[in-house]
Write a protein that holds these residues in place. Sequence first.
Motif, PDB file in Angstrom:
ATOM      1  N   TRP A  45       0.835  -1.208   0.000  1.00 27.49           N
ATOM      2  CA  TRP A  45       0.000   0.000   0.000  1.00 27.49           C
ATOM      3  C   TRP A  45       0.867   1.255   0.000  1.00 27.49           C
ATOM      4  O   TRP A  45       0.396   2.331  -0.388  1.00 27.49           O
ATOM      5  N   ASP A  46       2.102   1.157   0.457  1.00 25.64           N
ATOM      6  CA  ASP A  46       3.001   2.317   0.501  1.00 25.64           C
ATOM      7  C   ASP A  46       3.656   2.537  -0.858  1.00 25.64           C
ATOM      8  O   ASP A  46       4.873   2.366  -1.027  1.00 25.64           O
ATOM      9  N   LEU A  51      -1.724   4.589  -3.056  1.00 22.52           N
ATOM     10  CA  LEU A  51      -2.389   5.889  -2.926  1.00 22.52           C
ATOM     11  C   LEU A  51      -3.494   6.043  -3.958  1.00 22.52           C
ATOM     12  O   LEU A  51      -4.562   6.593  -3.666  1.00 22.52           O
ATOM     13  N   ARG A  54      -6.638   4.349  -2.923  1.00 23.05           N
ATOM     14  CA  ARG A  54      -7.338   5.115  -1.885  1.00 23.05           C
ATOM     15  C   ARG A  54      -7.962   6.384  -2.464  1.00 23.05           C
ATOM     16  O   ARG A  54      -8.988   6.853  -1.969  1.00 23.05           O
ATOM     17  N   PHE A  66      -8.651   8.957  -0.013  1.00 24.23           N
ATOM     18  CA  PHE A  66      -7.487   8.704   0.836  1.00 24.23           C
ATOM     19  C   PHE A  66      -7.866   8.201   2.234  1.00 24.23           C
ATOM     20  O   PHE A  66      -7.130   8.427   3.198  1.00 24.23           O
ATOM     21  N   SER A  68      -8.066   5.631   5.212  1.00 19.38           N
ATOM     22  CA  SER A  68      -6.954   4.776   5.624  1.00 19.38           C
ATOM     23  C   SER A  68      -7.117   3.380   5.038  1.00 19.38           C
ATOM     24  O   SER A  68      -8.230   2.965   4.676  1.00 19.38           O
TER      25      SER A  68
ATOM     26  N   VAL B 343      -0.613  13.329  -2.142  1.00 20.76           N
ATOM     27  CA  VAL B 343      -1.103  12.912  -0.820  1.00 20.76           C
ATOM     28  C   VAL B 343      -1.674  14.102  -0.048  1.00 20.76           C
ATOM     29  O   VAL B 343      -1.064  14.609   0.896  1.00 20.76           O
ATOM     30  N   GLU B 348      -0.802  11.604   6.644  1.00 24.78           N
ATOM     31  CA  GLU B 348      -0.249  10.581   5.759  1.00 24.78           C
ATOM     32  C   GLU B 348       1.014  11.106   5.086  1.00 24.78           C
ATOM     33  O   GLU B 348       2.021  10.401   4.961  1.00 24.78           O
ATOM     34  N   ARG B 351       3.898  10.973   7.460  1.00 27.30           N
ATOM     35  CA  ARG B 351       4.409   9.610   7.624  1.00 27.30           C
ATOM     36  C   ARG B 351       5.359   9.249   6.474  1.00 27.30           C
ATOM     37  O   ARG B 351       6.433   8.674   6.686  1.00 27.30           O
ATOM     38  N   ILE B 352       4.984   9.601   5.261  1.00 30.06           N
ATOM     39  CA  ILE B 352       5.814   9.277   4.101  1.00 30.06           C
ATOM     40  C   ILE B 352       7.116  10.083   4.130  1.00 30.06           C
ATOM     41  O   ILE B 352       8.190   9.561   3.851  1.00 30.06           O
TER      42      ILE B 352
END
Lengths: 368, 368, 368
Positions: A45-46, A51, A54, A66, A68, B343, B348, B351-352
Amino acid sequence: MHELGAPVLIDQHCHSVVGAELGEDAFASLLTESDRPLGPGASPWDSALGLAVRRWCAPVLELPQFASVEAYRERRRELGVAEATRRLLRAAGLGACLVDTGLTEAAGVPLLSPEELGGVAHADVHEIVRIERVAELATTPATAAHTWAATVGDALRRAARNAVGLKSVVAYRCGLDFDARRPAPAEVANAAAVHLASGGGRLTHPVLLRHLLWEALELRLPLQLHTGFGDPDLVLHRSDPSLLTGFIRAVEPLGTPLVLLHGWPYHRQAAWLAQAFPHVYCDLGLTLTHVGAGARRVLAETLELAPFHKLLFSTDAYGLPELYLVGSAAFTDALDAWLGEAVPVPAEAARIVALISGENARRLYKLP
Amino acid sequence: MHELGAPVLIDQHCHSVVGAELGEDAFASLLTESDRPLGPGASPWDSALGLAVRRWCAPVLELPQFASVEAYRERRRELGVAEATRRLLRAAGLGACLVDTGLTEAAGVPLLSPEELGGVAHADVHEIVRIERVAELATTPATAAHTWAATVGDALRRAARNAVGLKSVVAYRCGLDFDARRPAPAEVANAAAVHLASGGGRLTHPVLLRHLLWEALELRLPLQLHTGFGDPDLVLHRSDPSLLTGFIRAVEPLGTPLVLLHGWPYHRQAAWLAQAFPHVYCDLGLTLTHVGAGARRVLAETLELAPFHKLLFSTDAYGLPELYLVGSAAFTDALDAWLGEAVPVPAEAARIVALISGENARRLYKLP
Amino acid sequence: MHELGAPVLIDQHCHSVVGAELGEDAFASLLTESDRPLGPGASPWDSALGLAVRRWCAPVLELPQFASVEAYRERRRELGVAEATRRLLRAAGLGACLVDTGLTEAAGVPLLSPEELGGVAHADVHEIVRIERVAELATTPATAAHTWAATVGDALRRAARNAVGLKSVVAYRCGLDFDARRPAPAEVANAAAVHLASGGGRLTHPVLLRHLLWEALELRLPLQLHTGFGDPDLVLHRSDPSLLTGFIRAVEPLGTPLVLLHGWPYHRQAAWLAQAFPHVYCDLGLTLTHVGAGARRVLAETLELAPFHKLLFSTDAYGLPELYLVGSAAFTDALDAWLGEAVPVPAEAARIVALISGENARRLYKLP
């Protein structure tokens, strides 16, 4: 997502979707081209694709963009696989799907039949036959080296009877830098002997792969070729479509169309081939799905040289209905953005959208 | 430049800075990858990197952005090398630097020791050991062909004791299209004989270079590999990281991480390798520094396929403290721009940023 | 299009324009790099270049931007070929044209002489001599293998007398991955024997092509080399300028400048070569014309590494005066856009525009 009045999309290269609920890991495994276990803390998912799912799919499941990963997966389970699949596929706005039937399961779960897929998606379905798989299925312990070519040729003709196109994964099997010449019958028989002696399973002998390509072209159906990135089984620099130049020239007299799939990071090379050679077409398939927010750039790079009557649309979706919607939404968004900059004349923009979205495919595959 | 609350950057590949004032030409020579004298009227300042220095560094020296080269150089002399270095390094906002100790001077001037660098930058320092240099330094007139491997192996183990990672410049020495197999001891001894017979200096024998790579991987420290552009000593198309595919597959069972540095113009290829293979990571090092205003595009192209847990930050800074700040600022700016588009969810995005800026490196190199 | 006060453009590589009206198909055939008949419904106007002609050229013929192809063609006929050519060439704002005289007709129609072209365009004209053509024209049925080199050398020296530069299409004839070494006289004589035995026509023997390159460099005039895309006669991956690295190094001691033309999709590679080697220059020629709205991106990618004193402007226009204007307008627009982002200091931007637009060419070719 797909607006009223938008042209009907013809997805010229896709696979089907699973019909059953997938566990977390199985689901995530379909979001990456890697087939290896990931390290601790790592998740498919990363990624740009994660993205994109989402972004484009969450709203179709009534979640905010987006949302979670946890919220997304929970909502999907709540809806159930049938309803989630139905919503996602319909939102993709596909009028027709050309299904490569060479894969029959994803993450260990069977795929819907093309007919089932079409039913859920409200789309016409047509078959694309994967030639290496036909050859592999046609080879039995009874096959002899000197009859291999005839056996495989028969199987190919039978398989192609109801297909609108053929597909080759020669990029995975020996790279695209293969000898372009049609192998002589004796060469084929010798190679078949080697192949059969080693069990006759996965077809990797370059001579047999080339023979198969030439046989396929005799059937006069458009031949799709995997080019560019894919799973770790391929060598990227040997998947550059420009390596096919000798083959493209050698088969030009036959007139059979060649369709270069995916292309990335060699999509500019594919675009040039599509301009230079009348029988060469290209799409961005797997690419636009994976690159997420990068789709606008990649499509624009392709349109630097690809003629508008030579570029096709596909999702290369496989297993997850999300990949249909992401592929369709990324393509539509990227094409809209490009047109906004390059073609500020609505009627002209609409004509180009229609060509790339479906008319080129309709003409090429002689669809109704 | 570096905002309060911004994540601490871990520069996973850099060199040190000079501790003395440089003349005009020496200073300028560190702004280009060329090591040749320039033609009349030409200046390395006339490049994307030259503009980036004037954009990002001038304000730190209390000059307006894009101050003239003359004004910049004058102000720098006024401040003195120690103060200019201090300001520039601190503005780079680095929490830790992984210093490749394979280079000890720049433009003929000695580099600060890693400890001195860390003191000025207010950053932790860790060592990256350049394996070819270790092998070269271990080879003396007394080294015999049949003991070369043992001698070099011992030296490598000793050098690695205090290092967090290793680095190879095999791209410069024989290109990345080398035979992937581990050479047999007899092959190594024969190659060592050839190498020693020719003076035992710069290591360029492909068999010895491959042996060294395999030896390095046994130490289980992440191995960084130069890929993509660099100085005129390399052949660009032989630095395409995709050429490493056979090697990447061959060493996969060892599990030792491989880190593809720089990548440009093959950064998309590096990104695919990082997605396809669990033990492959990538950074953009030298690239973001050099491409200046193009950093946003190049980072975005990389994030088309690179998983967020596989991309690392580095400056590859060398000699000039300006290169630390440009590398850091170009990276931060480019990542911010990408996140703004891809994003639009602050938590989020944060975090990235944290993953790519430092957490990936912390996990990979087991930093405190 | 071309603003008052804008720097004078020096088009460092172009061909001439036809002097007579072209039919629909002949006109359209000059909008694509393909030399093959197109399929039904397909038109070269359906491309980024087609759109660029409608964008940049229509207003010069007093039509709205993006006028239809029919309207454009009709208005052009109405004006007549002389008036349309005059308007389009003047709008291109060229101060000087360096004309490759190796092509003498387009779509079967003779090209204007360089002098005629200069008269219509209000531009100085200078000659670029295509070395393979000189060698081909110098070879007669009377040429013997052992005199071929002397005959061709004489012809080259004569042809170069009034030229400001030379050009090679070795990319088309044997690819850029040729052996870099200068062939020995005996090798040349042997190769000439083979060449003459096969009729002595189109020069494709790698040894003779290499000999010719080395001979050309002795004349100390800048040598332009086709790299990157072109018509279907070339193999794209064998036109990557990075393949020239061995040759670039081998000829470096001579000091003769090499100019890498076009580059796409390897323009980043060309940019690195221009930074790494003092005798290497690059342009985007054919590229900016063809990629239309993509010109901003492609120029920006090139400026990631190309030094500002090494990048040149050209249109590579051929046959149609539209290609001069599109090349000039796409370049000016793309450079303006890049400067707006990278160099927000007007005086500095103006200096860089002046270098790339003409000063670099003036210095390189020693123009008045």
